[in-house]
Design a protein around this motif. Structure first.
Motif, PDB file in Angstrom:
ATOM      1  N   UNK A  69       8.760 -15.643  -8.463  1.00  0.00           N
ATOM      2  CA  UNK A  69       8.213 -16.306  -9.650  1.00  0.00           C
ATOM      3  C   UNK A  69       7.217 -15.445 -10.422  1.00  0.00           C
ATOM      4  N   UNK A  70       6.611 -14.484  -9.769  1.00  0.00           N
ATOM      5  CA  UNK A  70       5.552 -13.712 -10.403  1.00  0.00           C
ATOM      6  C   UNK A  70       5.708 -12.240 -10.060  1.00  0.00           C
ATOM      7  N   UNK A  71       5.684 -11.406 -11.075  1.00  0.00           N
ATOM      8  CA  UNK A  71       5.755  -9.970 -10.828  1.00  0.00           C
ATOM      9  C   UNK A  71       4.339  -9.409 -10.771  1.00  0.00           C
ATOM     10  N   UNK A  72       4.031  -8.746  -9.696  1.00  0.00           N
ATOM     11  CA  UNK A  72       2.692  -8.184  -9.529  1.00  0.00           C
ATOM     12  C   UNK A  72       2.589  -6.858 -10.273  1.00  0.00           C
ATOM     13  N   UNK A  73       1.386  -6.551 -10.741  1.00  0.00           N
ATOM     14  CA  UNK A  73       1.198  -5.339 -11.543  1.00  0.00           C
ATOM     15  C   UNK A  73       0.525  -4.203 -10.793  1.00  0.00           C
ATOM     16  N   UNK A  74      -0.175  -4.526  -9.701  1.00  0.00           N
ATOM     17  CA  UNK A  74      -0.874  -3.452  -8.979  1.00  0.00           C
ATOM     18  C   UNK A  74      -0.888  -3.706  -7.477  1.00  0.00           C
ATOM     19  N   UNK A 126      -3.854   8.688  10.045  1.00  0.00           N
ATOM     20  CA  UNK A 126      -4.589   9.236   8.909  1.00  0.00           C
ATOM     21  C   UNK A 126      -4.623   8.239   7.772  1.00  0.00           C
ATOM     22  N   UNK A 127      -4.761   8.740   6.561  1.00  0.00           N
ATOM     23  CA  UNK A 127      -4.886   7.912   5.366  1.00  0.00           C
ATOM     24  C   UNK A 127      -3.538   7.841   4.657  1.00  0.00           C
ATOM     25  N   UNK A 128      -3.187   6.650   4.206  1.00  0.00           N
ATOM     26  CA  UNK A 128      -1.978   6.458   3.409  1.00  0.00           C
ATOM     27  C   UNK A 128      -2.396   6.386   1.948  1.00  0.00           C
ATOM     28  N   UNK A 129      -1.716   7.146   1.102  1.00  0.00           N
ATOM     29  CA  UNK A 129      -1.981   7.116  -0.336  1.00  0.00           C
ATOM     30  C   UNK A 129      -0.849   6.362  -1.007  1.00  0.00           C
ATOM     31  N   UNK A 130      -1.212   5.382  -1.821  1.00  0.00           N
ATOM     32  CA  UNK A 130      -0.216   4.616  -2.565  1.00  0.00           C
ATOM     33  C   UNK A 130      -0.569   4.652  -4.043  1.00  0.00           C
ATOM     34  N   UNK A 131       0.438   4.590  -4.878  1.00  0.00           N
ATOM     35  CA  UNK A 131       0.242   4.470  -6.315  1.00  0.00           C
ATOM     36  C   UNK A 131      -0.112   3.014  -6.588  1.00  0.00           C
ATOM     37  N   UNK A 132      -1.191   2.773  -7.302  1.00  0.00           N
ATOM     38  CA  UNK A 132      -1.643   1.409  -7.551  1.00  0.00           C
ATOM     39  C   UNK A 132      -0.762   0.673  -8.557  1.00  0.00           C
ATOM     40  N   UNK A 133      -0.351   1.328  -9.608  1.00  0.00           N
ATOM     41  CA  UNK A 133       0.435   0.720 -10.681  1.00  0.00           C
ATOM     42  C   UNK A 133       1.874   0.494 -10.206  1.00  0.00           C
ATOM     43  N   UNK A 134       2.280  -0.761 -10.080  1.00  0.00           N
ATOM     44  CA  UNK A 134       3.606  -1.078  -9.528  1.00  0.00           C
ATOM     45  C   UNK A 134       4.727  -0.632 -10.460  1.00  0.00           C
ATOM     46  N   UNK A 135       4.506  -0.712 -11.766  1.00  0.00           N
ATOM     47  CA  UNK A 135       5.521  -0.246 -12.720  1.00  0.00           C
ATOM     48  C   UNK A 135       5.729   1.260 -12.554  1.00  0.00           C
ATOM     49  N   UNK A 136       4.648   1.992 -12.337  1.00  0.00           N
ATOM     50  CA  UNK A 136       4.746   3.435 -12.107  1.00  0.00           C
ATOM     51  C   UNK A 136       5.433   3.713 -10.768  1.00  0.00           C
TER      52      UNK A 136
END
Length: 195
Positions: free
Chosen positions: A87-92, A140-150
């Motif tokens: 129902x809802x697309x998340x953005x970040x 260790x540390x996981x790096x993720x892109x915050x912007x879901x569209x990106x």
């Protein structure tokens, strides 16, 4: 059914600000805290049972068991990191974690939204020193892109956690070419990190 037996997995969602969706999917990582693992092995030793080698193998083996009662007796824990709602697309990714938490799911509180690559490097250096103090094992540390569209444009695959970059001290492990391209962008504005 085994995941339902984990005490930190809510069987009923909490409704605060966000509307609870009709259909949704949550992903996470199941683990066992080091102290709980030691207690489990002490109990097994007192019962003359074979000891488990480490928390990760014990967790993986527990989840494969056919008997949910045995699974429920083990001290499993979970950090959730991904939510999909029809129902809802998340953005970040950051918003994703906040909604998961508002529904009653456990998320890793050590995440940080970084503004640039220098903050990413600094965060990784901090956690390289601090990670031994965590009550659970981490690579260790996981790096993720915050912007879901990106994330979609970069073809980052949420079905495969290896679509992200893991940083273990000064060693950088390429998990996907898309994630590597992101990490290589100097001054890239949105990175979400957690150990």
């Amino acid at each position: 059914n085994n995941v339902k037996t984990i005490k930190t997995v809510p069987l009923k969602l909490v409704q605060k600000k966000e509307k609870i969706p009709n259909k949704f999917e949550v992903r996470g990582e199941v683990f066992m805290e080091i102290g709980e693992f030691k207690k489990l092995n002490e109990q097994r030793e007192s019962e003359n049972l074979k000891l488990f080698a480490n928390p990760r193998n014990s967790t993986a083996g527990t989840l494969k068991l056919q008997d949910p009662q045995i699974v429920a007796s083990r001290p499993l824990n979970i950090f959730t990191y991904y939510l999909f709602m029809e129902e809802q697309e998340l953005t970040s990714q950051e918003n994703n974690l906040k909604i998961l938490k508002s529904f009653g799911f456990k998320v890793n509180e050590n995440f940080k939204l970084c503004k640039n690559i220098n903050e990413v490097i600094q965060y990784c250096e901090i956690w390289d020193k601090k990670r031994e103090s965590l009550p659970y094992e981490t690579d260790g540390v996981v790096i993720k892109v915050n912007d879901i569209e990106l994330q979609k444009k970069l073809n980052i695959d949420h079905e495969n956690i290896e679509s992200f970059i893991l940083i273990d001290g000064n060693k950088y492990y390429k998990k996907s070419t898309a994630a590597l391209r992101v990490a290589g962008m100097i001054g890239f504005p949105y990175n979400l990190l957690y150990p």
